[in-house]
Design an enzyme around this catalytic site. Structure first.
Site, short mmCIF file in Angstrom:
data_model
loop_
_atom_site.label_atom_id
_atom_site.label_comp_id
_atom_site.label_asym_id
_atom_site.label_seq_id
_atom_site.Cartn_x
_atom_site.Cartn_y
_atom_site.Cartn_z
CG ASN A 102 2.00 6.57 -1.94
OD1 ASN A 102 1.16 7.44 -2.15
ND2 ASN A 102 2.99 6.70 -1.07
CD1 TRP A 103 -0.86 5.74 -7.89
CD2 TRP A 103 -2.82 6.69 -8.44
NE1 TRP A 103 -1.58 4.82 -8.61
CE2 TRP A 103 -2.80 5.37 -8.96
CE3 TRP A 103 -3.97 7.47 -8.66
CZ2 TRP A 103 -3.86 4.83 -9.69
CZ3 TRP A 103 -5.03 6.93 -9.39
CH2 TRP A 103 -4.97 5.63 -9.89
CE LYS A 104 5.58 8.26 -2.81
NZ LYS A 104 7.01 8.31 -2.54
CG HIS A 152 4.51 7.56 2.88
ND1 HIS A 152 5.51 8.45 2.56
CD2 HIS A 152 4.58 6.55 1.97
CE1 HIS A 152 6.15 7.98 1.49
NE2 HIS A 152 5.61 6.85 1.12
CD GLU A 178 7.07 10.70 0.18
OE1 GLU A 178 5.88 10.80 -0.15
OE2 GLU A 178 7.89 9.98 -0.44
CD GLU A 206 6.81 2.78 1.71
OE1 GLU A 206 6.68 2.49 0.52
OE2 GLU A 206 6.42 3.86 2.18
N GLY A 264 12.06 6.58 -3.47
CA GLY A 264 12.25 7.57 -4.54
C GLY A 264 13.71 7.81 -4.89
CB SER A 280 13.50 2.15 -5.37
OG SER A 280 13.74 3.52 -5.09
N GLY A 314 5.65 3.52 -5.30
CA GLY A 314 5.44 4.95 -5.55
C GLY A 314 5.59 5.26 -7.03
N GLY A 315 6.78 5.71 -7.41
CA GLY A 315 7.04 6.16 -8.79
C GLY A 315 6.54 5.20 -9.86
P1 PGA Z 1 8.99 4.76 -4.54
O1 PGA Z 1 8.01 5.19 -3.34
O2 PGA Z 1 8.48 3.46 -5.08
O3 PGA Z 1 8.89 5.88 -5.53
O4 PGA Z 1 10.35 4.63 -3.93
C1 PGA Z 1 7.51 4.24 -2.45
C2 PGA Z 1 6.62 4.92 -1.43
O5 PGA Z 1 6.94 6.04 -1.02
O6 PGA Z 1 5.60 4.36 -1.00
#
Ligand code: PGA
Length: 253
Positions: A10-12, A96, A98, A167, A173, A213, A234-235
């Site tokens: 997930n490149w956000k 998601h 967010e 999640e 994050g 994470s 994500g990250g």
């Molecule tokens: P993260 O994000 O790996 O940076 O914790 C995961 C996500 O939001 O899908």
């Protein structure tokens, strides 16, 4: 039953057009011809077409991070799932954390998005997960069951196009990760909720990914849990030196 692992990035709201294209080529090369794992990337909308071109000829699947709840109309700034489909997108991420917690998306909006995305012939990855306060109040399973109720709107013929990503909001994050045992406990509960809604065979076949994470150092242990079928990253998905080892942590079934 053994389910194919799904490793998704997930490149956000990250990367430039050039960097997204380069990362797509690196992911495609790293994924190679692997058949024991499915790899999906979720770039920003404006990078979808560039990433699509850079993934051409690979077996990496193109996903989008969101879509709107209607086919078309006067919805300034929104993107229809039909537009995504037309652009070559195969999967859409919905719900998601967010989107739920920063952008205020509700369960009922997500039901509408899920229905129209499936009608548009997209696959849907539905994200669910509790906040820290909910976990501490012992509400994790309750939140999970409430968010999974959206699956009541999935028709039998659409089941193969649906997956779930658990999640925990407190792990996204933050560098905090659910322990493999915590993840397995919630995944098993998610699978039993899915069985209650869609039946045992749908639940047994549906991929349930863990996210929050995920890093090279914890991926193998998380992915070795019986009900953890993949990772939504994500990250660590933004750098091939991190995403590559996570891809490689997918167990060979
Ligand atoms: P993260 O994000 O790996 O940076 O914790 C995961 C996500 O939001 O899908």
């Amino acid at each position: 039953m053994s389910r194919t692992s799904v490793i998704a990035g997930n490149w956000k709201m990250h990367l430039t057009k050039r960097k997204a294209s380069a990362l797509a080529r690196e992911v495609a090369a790293r994924q190679g011809a692997a058949e024991h794992r499915r790899c999906i990337v979720f770039p920003a909308f404006v990078h979808l077409d560039h990433v699509r071109r850079n993934l051409k000829g690979s077996n990496v699947v193109l996903g989008a991070q969101n879509c709107w709840s209607k086919k078309e109309g006067a919805f300034t700034g929104e993107i229809s799932p039909y537009m995504l489909r037309d652009m070559g997108v195969q999967v859409v991420l919905l719900g998601h954390s967010e989107r739920r917690h920063v952008l205020g998306e509700t369960d009922s909006l997500l039901v509408d998005k899920l229905k129209v995305a499936l009608r548009a012939k997209l696959e849907v990855m539905l994200c669910v997960g509790e906040t820290l306060e909910e976990r501490e109040a012992g509400l994790t399973f309750e939140v999970l069951r409430r968010q999974l109720k959206a699956l009541k709107h999935v028709k039998d013929s659409q089941v193969p196009r649906v997956s779930v990503a658990y999640e925990p909001v407190w792990a996204i994050g933050t560098g905090l990760t659910a322990t493999p045992a915590q993840a397995q406990e919630v995944h098993a509960e998610a699978r039993s909720s899915i069985a209650g809604i869609l039946g045992d065979s749908a639940a047994a076949a549906m991929p349930v990914l863990y996210g929050g994470s995920v890093k090279p150092a914890n991926a193998s242990e998380l992915l070795s849990q019986a009900d953890v079928d993949g990772a939504l990253v994500g990250g660590a998905s933004l750098v091939i030196d991190q995403f590559g080892p996570i891809l490689d942590a997918a167990p060979v079934v």
